[in-house]
Design an enzyme around this catalytic site. Structure first.
Site, PDB file in Angstrom:
ATOM      1  N   GLY A  33      -0.242   2.956  -0.831  1.00 11.88           N
ATOM      2  CA  GLY A  33       1.212   2.873  -0.651  1.00 11.88           C
ATOM      3  C   GLY A  33       1.604   2.573   0.780  1.00 11.88           C
ATOM      4  N   LEU A  35       3.570   0.192   1.651  1.00 17.98           N
ATOM      5  CA  LEU A  35       3.144  -1.207   1.602  1.00 17.98           C
ATOM      6  C   LEU A  35       3.776  -2.055   2.705  1.00 17.98           C
ATOM      7  CD1 LEU A  35       3.228  -1.839  -2.261  1.00 17.98           C
ATOM      8  CD2 LEU A  35       1.378  -0.929  -0.850  1.00 17.98           C
ATOM      9  N   HIS A  39      -0.647  -5.699   2.355  1.00 15.54           N
ATOM     10  CA  HIS A  39      -0.815  -5.356   0.934  1.00 15.54           C
ATOM     11  C   HIS A  39      -0.185  -6.431   0.044  1.00 15.54           C
ATOM     12  CE1 HIS A  39      -0.529  -1.223   2.856  1.00 15.54           C
ATOM     13  NE2 HIS A  39      -1.703  -1.156   2.257  1.00 15.54           N
TER      14      HIS A  39
HETATM   15  P1  AMP Z   1      -4.641   1.023   2.241  1.00 10.95           P
HETATM   16  O1  AMP Z   1      -3.344   1.230   1.513  1.00 10.95           O
HETATM   17  O2  AMP Z   1      -4.513   1.093   3.718  1.00 10.95           O
HETATM   18  O3  AMP Z   1      -5.762   1.837   1.672  1.00 10.95           O
HETATM   19  O4  AMP Z   1      -5.047  -0.490   1.981  1.00 10.95           O
HETATM   20  C1  AMP Z   1      -5.077  -1.026   0.686  1.00 10.95           C
HETATM   21  C2  AMP Z   1      -5.655  -2.405   0.760  1.00 10.95           C
HETATM   22  O5  AMP Z   1      -4.863  -3.221   1.622  1.00 10.95           O
HETATM   23  C3  AMP Z   1      -7.074  -2.429   1.330  1.00 10.95           C
HETATM   24  O6  AMP Z   1      -7.825  -3.390   0.605  1.00 10.95           O
HETATM   25  C4  AMP Z   1      -6.857  -2.869   2.742  1.00 10.95           C
HETATM   26  O7  AMP Z   1      -7.965  -3.530   3.316  1.00 10.95           O
HETATM   27  C5  AMP Z   1      -5.697  -3.846   2.556  1.00 10.95           C
HETATM   28  N1  AMP Z   1      -4.989  -4.055   3.821  1.00 10.95           N
HETATM   29  C6  AMP Z   1      -4.505  -3.113   4.668  1.00 10.95           C
HETATM   30  N2  AMP Z   1      -3.976  -3.688   5.756  1.00 10.95           N
HETATM   31  C7  AMP Z   1      -4.135  -5.030   5.605  1.00 10.95           C
HETATM   32  C8  AMP Z   1      -3.814  -6.178   6.390  1.00 10.95           C
HETATM   33  N3  AMP Z   1      -3.200  -6.050   7.574  1.00 10.95           N
HETATM   34  N4  AMP Z   1      -4.129  -7.400   5.924  1.00 10.95           N
HETATM   35  C9  AMP Z   1      -4.759  -7.535   4.718  1.00 10.95           C
HETATM   36  N5  AMP Z   1      -5.088  -6.500   3.931  1.00 10.95           N
HETATM   37  C10 AMP Z   1      -4.790  -5.273   4.359  1.00 10.95           C
END
Ligand code: AMP
Length: 283
Positions: A33, A35, A39
């Site tokens: 979340g 987001l 995301h």
């Molecule tokens: P999280 O909610 O932080 O666990 O991230 C969920 C997904 O979003 C994971 O696959 C992360 O690698 C991806 N994610 C987080 N930040 C970024 C970003 N800046 N660019 C691309 N993907 C991201």
């Protein structure tokens, strides 16, 4: 249109069974979340690659080694659903914790090797938490493809290996890191930075890009890494946990960028732990 939020596994299964019966492919984007554009880029890639898209939102207690980090983690479900409405997401799955960790839950998924370095030792239990919850989400959603950010590059490789080792029939797709105009990798944790902290954080990518340029030219890593560490501390970072140059496929440590590599940095600024990585391709 705002996608329906499903909170039980039974409701989710009813949907995914129907989609599979109709021969539709399913993409899943696991998140915690809060987001942001990073995301959302995964949701977009999923929509482009699959007939149906599920975004999961679950702040997974098992992957937090620091209880304070778990308490402070931003929770913005309503705004998240609004943001996803632009991406044609079919379902937002916000599982009831009982559907993820029912009473008596006693199974842990652990991936050896790839978790021995970098985030592994610095965050004990983190990758077990990730691998366990992601395995569950893969099995619960029965998705054909899963979309993960290269922002968490080590996690991407760990999850891919886990799915392969356990014969979970899903393709794990890595998507490029989305950045602020300053170069700072987007992260839910950036919300915790003060305006001053944001300025410091933005210097991480600048320092990394310079280092990557020198490495691509064939220079040795050790001295360059010492200089980069000094530059980070000088810029206002309070602690540098690691600066590593590793093979992009196996994560083996490299003394110079002799093959396609990734440069990884993790450092603290303004009380927030920031992580980033970029590719280094030998000239
Ligand atoms: P999280 O909610 O932080 O666990 O991230 C969920 C997904 O979003 C994971 O696959 C992360 O690698 C991806 N994610 C987080 N930040 C970024 C970003 N800046 N660019 C691309 N993907 C991201």
């Amino acid at each position: 249109m705002i996608a329906p939020i499903l909170r039980s596994l039974a409701e989710l299964r009813a949907k995914t069974n129907e989609w599979h019966r109709n021969g539709e492919t399913i993409g899943v984007v696991p998140t915690m979340g809060a987001l942001h554009e990073g995301h959302l880029s995964l949701a977009q890639a999923a929509k482009e690659g699959c007939d149906r898209v599920i975004v999961t939102i679950f702040v997974n207690p098992k992957q937090f080694n620091n209880p304070e980090d778990l308490t402070n983690y931003p929770r913005t479900e309503h705004e998240d659903a609004q943001k996803l409405s632009r991406y044609g997401v079919d379902v937002i799955y916000v599982p009831d914790p009982q559907d993820i960790y029912p009473d008596g839950f006693s199974t842990t998924v652990s991936v050896a090797g790839l978790t021995d370095m970098m985030e592994g030792p610095f965050r004990p239990g983190h990758f077990e938490g990730v691998a366990t919850v992601v395995a569950k989400l893969f099995l619960q959603t029965q998705a054909d493809r899963a979309y993960f950010g290269e922002k968490d590059y080590q996690q991407l490789l760990v999850v891919r290996r886990m799915a392969r080792d356990l014969n979970i029939p899903i393709e794990v797709i890595g998507c490029p890191t989305v950045r602020e105009p300053s170069g700072l990798a987007m992260s839910s944790r950036n919300l915790l930075l003060s305006p001053e902290g944001l300025k410091i954080a933005a210097l991480m990518n600048e320092i990394m890009r310079q280092l990557a340029k020198d490495l691509a030219a064939g220079k040795d890593f050790v001295t360059l890494a010492q200089d980069a560490k000094a530059a980070l501390l000088n810029a206002g970072f309070t602690e540098v946990e690691y600066i590593d140059l590793r093979c992009a496929e196996t994560l083996e440590s490299l003394p110079r960028a002799s093959k396609p590599a990734r440069l990884f940095v993790t450092a603290w600024a303004d009380g927030v732990r920031l992580i980033d990585n970029i590719p280094v391709n030998p000239a």
